[in-house]
Design a protein around this motif. Structure first.
Motif, PDB file in Angstrom:
ATOM      1  N   GLY A 145       0.565  -1.166  -0.268  1.00 56.03           N
ATOM      2  CA  GLY A 145      -0.640   0.414   0.298  1.00 56.03           C
ATOM      3  C   GLY A 145       0.568   1.147   0.169  1.00 56.03           C
ATOM      4  O   GLY A 145       0.557   2.494  -0.634  1.00 56.03           O
ATOM      5  N   GLY A 146       2.136   1.155   0.849  1.00 61.46           N
ATOM      6  CA  GLY A 146       2.842   2.694   0.750  1.00 61.46           C
ATOM      7  C   GLY A 146       3.269   2.921  -0.066  1.00 61.46           C
ATOM      8  O   GLY A 146       4.673   3.541  -0.598  1.00 61.46           O
ATOM      9  N   GLN A 147       3.655   1.427  -1.315  1.00 56.84           N
ATOM     10  CA  GLN A 147       4.410   1.899  -2.041  1.00 56.84           C
ATOM     11  C   GLN A 147       4.448   2.034  -3.694  1.00 56.84           C
ATOM     12  O   GLN A 147       4.760   2.885  -4.705  1.00 56.84           O
ATOM     13  CB  GLN A 147       5.074   0.513  -2.832  1.00 56.84           C
ATOM     14  N   GLY A 148       2.993   2.801  -4.264  1.00 52.21           N
ATOM     15  CA  GLY A 148       2.136   2.965  -4.897  1.00 52.21           C
ATOM     16  C   GLY A 148       0.959   3.644  -4.559  1.00 52.21           C
ATOM     17  O   GLY A 148       0.400   4.151  -3.688  1.00 52.21           O
ATOM     18  N   GLN A 149       0.301   4.341  -5.662  1.00 53.20           N
ATOM     19  CA  GLN A 149      -0.128   5.155  -5.395  1.00 53.20           C
ATOM     20  C   GLN A 149      -1.826   4.948  -5.746  1.00 53.20           C
ATOM     21  O   GLN A 149      -2.847   5.303  -4.960  1.00 53.20           O
ATOM     22  CB  GLN A 149      -0.500   6.770  -6.203  1.00 53.20           C
ATOM     23  N   TYR A 150      -1.460   3.263  -6.452  1.00 53.48           N
ATOM     24  CA  TYR A 150      -2.734   2.811  -6.894  1.00 53.48           C
ATOM     25  C   TYR A 150      -2.155   0.975  -6.785  1.00 53.48           C
ATOM     26  O   TYR A 150      -0.904   1.148  -6.868  1.00 53.48           O
ATOM     27  CB  TYR A 150      -3.491   2.909  -8.008  1.00 53.48           C
ATOM     28  N   TYR A 151      -3.030   0.390  -6.197  1.00 51.87           N
ATOM     29  CA  TYR A 151      -2.927  -0.829  -6.377  1.00 51.87           C
ATOM     30  C   TYR A 151      -3.489  -2.314  -7.597  1.00 51.87           C
ATOM     31  O   TYR A 151      -4.509  -1.474  -7.556  1.00 51.87           O
ATOM     32  CB  TYR A 151      -2.756  -1.631  -4.487  1.00 51.87           C
ATOM     33  N   LEU A 152      -2.510  -2.950  -7.722  1.00 48.71           N
ATOM     34  CA  LEU A 152      -3.481  -4.073  -8.572  1.00 48.71           C
ATOM     35  C   LEU A 152      -3.492  -5.076  -8.588  1.00 48.71           C
ATOM     36  O   LEU A 152      -1.346  -6.066  -8.315  1.00 48.71           O
ATOM     37  CB  LEU A 152      -2.626  -3.919 -10.300  1.00 48.71           C
TER      38      LEU A 152
END
Length: 405
Positions: A145-152
């Motif tokens: 969750g903290g790694q990207g603005q969106y999560y796939l």
């Protein structure tokens, strides 16, 4: 920001500690974090092929905007060590550039996984499997969750479409003013589901709280409606396809395929399609050439049977892709692909080409060739010619070409 209140005050803390097995976390948040959990399978592992597909279908600019987080969720340390070794060998630069992280959560952080509720009268092993999967996903999302603005969310046995990151970015941009909880880039299970990172703290806790109630894809439908998105937003063509035949649950066969998947965004040039195959119902040869989910279905082919595409204007062909069969059946077993020049009328009154040059043979019902142009110049025909008889009928799912502009 009202949406990420959970993390701001450390409400509802998740008690988990991560082991970073490979990779260097980026200092700056990327556009897209892609998560997948992987366990040891009884038959066939697809994890490395899945990673290959993600990176090979993305440009270097796209790769710089994403990070893939792989949770190795199997308790067997020997398997984890061997898998990390394989990943290091296959993707050293992605690991170095913060584009790939491999993590593990020790088993003491998991809630009880045996003697759980059997809500749907599932076998206890099945309940354990799907309940652990919910917790795996919760831990994975909590980290990613903290790694990207969106999560796939992906699974460890999928093929990706070309430039899928750009397509996802365009779809987000188009919905900038709309409120949404989940965009679905595949119609299958828990593949290709996109979330905003700000919603992940809620989703993590939701999966954790209800982990033993039902499978993850059912829980996600409830999550979407709780975030007041009534209808699914399914984006076609799908960007991800199931490649695995064997499920990670007890090696069961799982042949689910997404019929809306297109590996490349494409449109073939205008053409007429001729064939001497006996056609089943309305599955005419033209459907293999045209966009859409139709396909050509022919009865038993004979040696010399053909399907010829005659282009309305000559083009310089740069790549050809032919896929036959559906779910492993009705493959075209022996055939060649040819490019032709000099359009002429045949005695049957059809169009064809006078001169054909061999491109190559189908292997396991598939043909793919890139970087063609130099040897062939411009072409007016593409022909699929059968070189051996077979008892089975044939399906040609698609014939795709790219041309030089």
């Amino acid at each position: 920001n009202g949406e990420s209140w959970v993390n701001q005050g450390n409400y509802l803390p998740i008690n988990v500690s991560y082991q970073l097995l490979a990779g260097t976390p980026a200092t700056k948040q990327r556009f897209l974090a892609i998560g997948m959990a992987s366990v040891k399978r009884k038959k066939g592992s697809y994890l490395l092929a899945t990673l290959d597909s993600i990176y090979s279908q993305s440009s270097s600019a796209e790769r710089a905007t994403m990070v893939v987080v792989v949770l190795l969720a199997d308790p067997d340390p020997a398997w984890r060590e061997a898998t990390v070794g394989e990943i290091r060998a296959a993707h050293p630069s992605q690991l170095e550039q913060g584009q790939l992280l491999v993590i593990h959560v020790p088993s003491q952080f998991y809630p009880p996984l045996t003697e759980l509720k059997r809500n749907y009268n599932d076998a206890p092993e099945r309940v354990t499997f799907r309940s652990k999967q919910n917790v795996d996903y919760a831990f994975l999302m909590n980290y990613a969750g903290g790694q990207g603005q969106y999560y796939l969310q992906l699974e460890d046995d999928v093929t990706s479409a070309e430039n899928f990151v750009t397509t996802i970015a365009k779809n987000i941009q188009q919905r900038k003013s709309a409120s949404w909880a989940t965009l679905e880039f595949s119609t299958l299970g828990y593949i290709g589901k996109l979330y905003k990172a700000v919603h992940l703290p809620l989703l993590v806790r939701f999966l954790f709280l209800f982990y033993q109630e039902m499978p993850c894809d059912w829980l996600l439908t409830h999550f979407r409606t709780l975030l007041v998105q009534k209808a699914q937003i399914i984006i076609k063509p799908s960007l991800f396809q199931h490649m695995g035949t064997f499920s990670s649950f007890q090696g069961n066969v799982n042949k689910l395929k997404d019929k809306f998947f297109e590996k490349e965004a494409y449109s073939n040039p205008p053409a007429d399609v001729y064939s001497d195959f006996s056609v089943y119902k309305d599955h005419v040869p033209r459907l293999a050439w045209e966009a859409g989910d139709g396909y050509f279905w022919g009865r038993t082919p004979q040696t010399g049977s053909y399907l010829t595409v005659v282009l309305r204007a000559p083009v310089v062909v740069t790549s050809v892709n032919v896929e036959t069969g559906l779910e492993g059946k009705d493959l075209l077993e022996s055939a060649v692909v040819e490019l032709g020049q000099n359009v002429e009328r045949t005695p049957k009154g059809e169009k064809s080409c006078k001169d054909f040059m061999l491109l190559g043979n189908l292997k396991n019902g598939v043909f793919a060739k890139k970087d063609i142009e130099a040897a062939f110049g411009s072409s007016s025909c593409l022909r699929l010619r059968v070189t051996g008889e077979q008892k089975d009928w044939i399906i040609v799912m698609k014939i795709r070409i790219t041309v030089k502009n």
